[in-house]
Design a protein around this motif. Structure first.
Motif, PDB file in Angstrom:
ATOM      1  N   GLU A  27     -13.592 -11.642  16.451  1.00  0.00           N
ATOM      2  CA  GLU A  27     -14.294 -12.921  16.517  1.00  0.00           C
ATOM      3  C   GLU A  27     -15.048 -13.101  17.822  1.00  0.00           C
ATOM      4  O   GLU A  27     -16.136 -13.672  17.847  1.00  0.00           O
ATOM      5  CB  GLU A  27     -13.288 -14.068  16.404  1.00  0.00           C
ATOM      6  CG  GLU A  27     -12.975 -14.397  14.991  1.00  0.00           C
ATOM      7  CD  GLU A  27     -11.611 -14.994  14.864  1.00  0.00           C
ATOM      8  OE1 GLU A  27     -10.792 -14.850  15.800  1.00  0.00           O
ATOM      9  OE2 GLU A  27     -11.360 -15.607  13.829  1.00  0.00           O
ATOM     10  N   LEU A  28     -14.446 -12.626  18.891  1.00  0.00           N
ATOM     11  CA  LEU A  28     -15.122 -12.761  20.183  1.00  0.00           C
ATOM     12  C   LEU A  28     -16.426 -11.972  20.169  1.00  0.00           C
ATOM     13  O   LEU A  28     -17.467 -12.451  20.637  1.00  0.00           O
ATOM     14  CB  LEU A  28     -14.220 -12.268  21.310  1.00  0.00           C
ATOM     15  CG  LEU A  28     -14.827 -12.450  22.700  1.00  0.00           C
ATOM     16  CD1 LEU A  28     -14.973 -13.915  23.056  1.00  0.00           C
ATOM     17  CD2 LEU A  28     -13.990 -11.738  23.750  1.00  0.00           C
ATOM     18  N   LEU A  29     -16.387 -10.764  19.623  1.00  0.00           N
ATOM     19  CA  LEU A  29     -17.626  -9.989  19.521  1.00  0.00           C
ATOM     20  C   LEU A  29     -18.639 -10.732  18.659  1.00  0.00           C
ATOM     21  O   LEU A  29     -19.811 -10.849  19.016  1.00  0.00           O
ATOM     22  CB  LEU A  29     -17.354  -8.603  18.925  1.00  0.00           C
ATOM     23  CG  LEU A  29     -18.619  -7.751  18.737  1.00  0.00           C
ATOM     24  CD1 LEU A  29     -19.204  -7.299  20.070  1.00  0.00           C
ATOM     25  CD2 LEU A  29     -18.359  -6.547  17.836  1.00  0.00           C
ATOM     26  N   LEU A  31     -18.922 -13.918  17.985  1.00  0.00           N
ATOM     27  CA  LEU A  31     -19.446 -15.119  18.639  1.00  0.00           C
ATOM     28  C   LEU A  31     -20.398 -14.761  19.777  1.00  0.00           C
ATOM     29  O   LEU A  31     -21.429 -15.412  19.973  1.00  0.00           O
ATOM     30  CB  LEU A  31     -18.294 -15.989  19.156  1.00  0.00           C
ATOM     31  CG  LEU A  31     -17.468 -16.703  18.086  1.00  0.00           C
ATOM     32  CD1 LEU A  31     -16.222 -17.332  18.699  1.00  0.00           C
ATOM     33  CD2 LEU A  31     -18.299 -17.795  17.405  1.00  0.00           C
TER      34      LEU A  31
END
Lengths: 201, 201
Positions: A27-29, A31
């Motif tokens: 998810e961090l990637l 976002l």
């Protein structure tokens, strides 16, 4: 559609390597990538936000991917030292889709649609970690290849092993297509100056 | 420097959540983030590449992080449903450094340097997945806060739980400092309009 095949050697190898190496949340990637694409859309040129700069944004993403690809190939061989050069494009396709994708994106891509001359293939990306949470703004819905950075990565990485390819998206679920399909076409195998003359294909 | 303390509850929770959720390789995030920061450096304004646009790039990264933070907080609570609101800033600091960092970046940050009024703290980031492979170009070596997106993420996320903070880097190993230190200062706790009057701190 595709039957569940037993996991290939490449996929297993990719999975082992992925398991051993540092990871971050997908998810961090997604976002982070999304925030940057958003910025490119908004801030590139005077046509920002209208969809008219989509081609430009596609090109920028491809170029960035190309630079990443030229570095990621070193990481690939550093982590998969037993991986020799591929024998043919079929082998290359599998190493990318099953091992490379797994090692870096944590998912595999399915190899499909080889052309009759065995000079082009597709990677069918069923799960695309870059595209979580994404809805294309309507002026871009038929113009932007959101994950175009992946095409660049493949092009850049293959160039480092002497394969010139064209890589582009044919379909993207984000555009309402039935799947996400990344096409790779072999253009040229560049001979190393130091290569022995034993090219007996 | 810091003794190895037994793993806290927050850290354990963060680790469990991290383990269960989709991941990608940390290198891919580092390379992708690096490619985008590189582009911001090169293409923002006429002073591109000279170091003079460093402030501007810092601000852009912070702004992007802010937008990410406003979304990531939902992910945080969706994945850690048992996490209530924090009792005090010390609690907040630990949830961010031990649980939040772990859940998304796969590493923890150490909470340190609380001020006497307990209104500000630092996160000491020993491993920074964003900054792998990075060497700052010399015009930027004393001006760019390479990982500034993290400040924005924290600011954006905390604003969604009614805490207005300032977040900024004080030190960065990339600049030659002895560690990477992200400072968070509480500016205001915004009262919810619907909040009951039972604020008995």
């Amino acid at each position: 559609m595709a039957g569940k095949a037993p996991q290939s050697l490449h996929a297993k190898q990719g999975e082992n390597i992925f398991a051993k190496n540092p990871k971050v949340s997908a998810e961090l990637l997604a976002l982070t990538y999304g925030a940057f694409v958003h910025r490119l859309i908004k801030d590139e040129s005077s046509t920002s936000g209208t969809g008219e700069n989509a081609e430009e944004v596609n090109a920028i993403l491809d170029k960035m991917g190309y630079n990443i690809g030229q570095r990621i190939i070193d990481e690939f061989f550093a982590k998969a030292p037993s991986q020799g050069l591929c024998r043919d494009l079929n082998d290359t396709a599998k190493v990318i889709g099953e091992q490379g994708f797994k090692m870096f994106l944590g998912v595999t891509a399915e190899v499909a649609n080889f052309d009759v001359e065995a000079k082009a293939f597709s990677l069918i990306i069923r799960e695309n970690p870059l595209a979580d949470f994404v809805i294309l703004p309507s002026p871009y819905a038929n113009k932007l290849w959101y994950s175009n950075i992946l095409c660049g990565v493949i092009r850049g990485a293959l160039e480092m092993v002497n394969m010139k390819v064209a890589a582009y998206f044919r379909k993207d679920i984000l555009r309402g297509h039935d799947c996400t399909e990344l096409r790779v076409e072999l253009k040229e195998i560049v001979k190393d100056k130091y290569e022995e003359d034993d090219d007996d294909k």
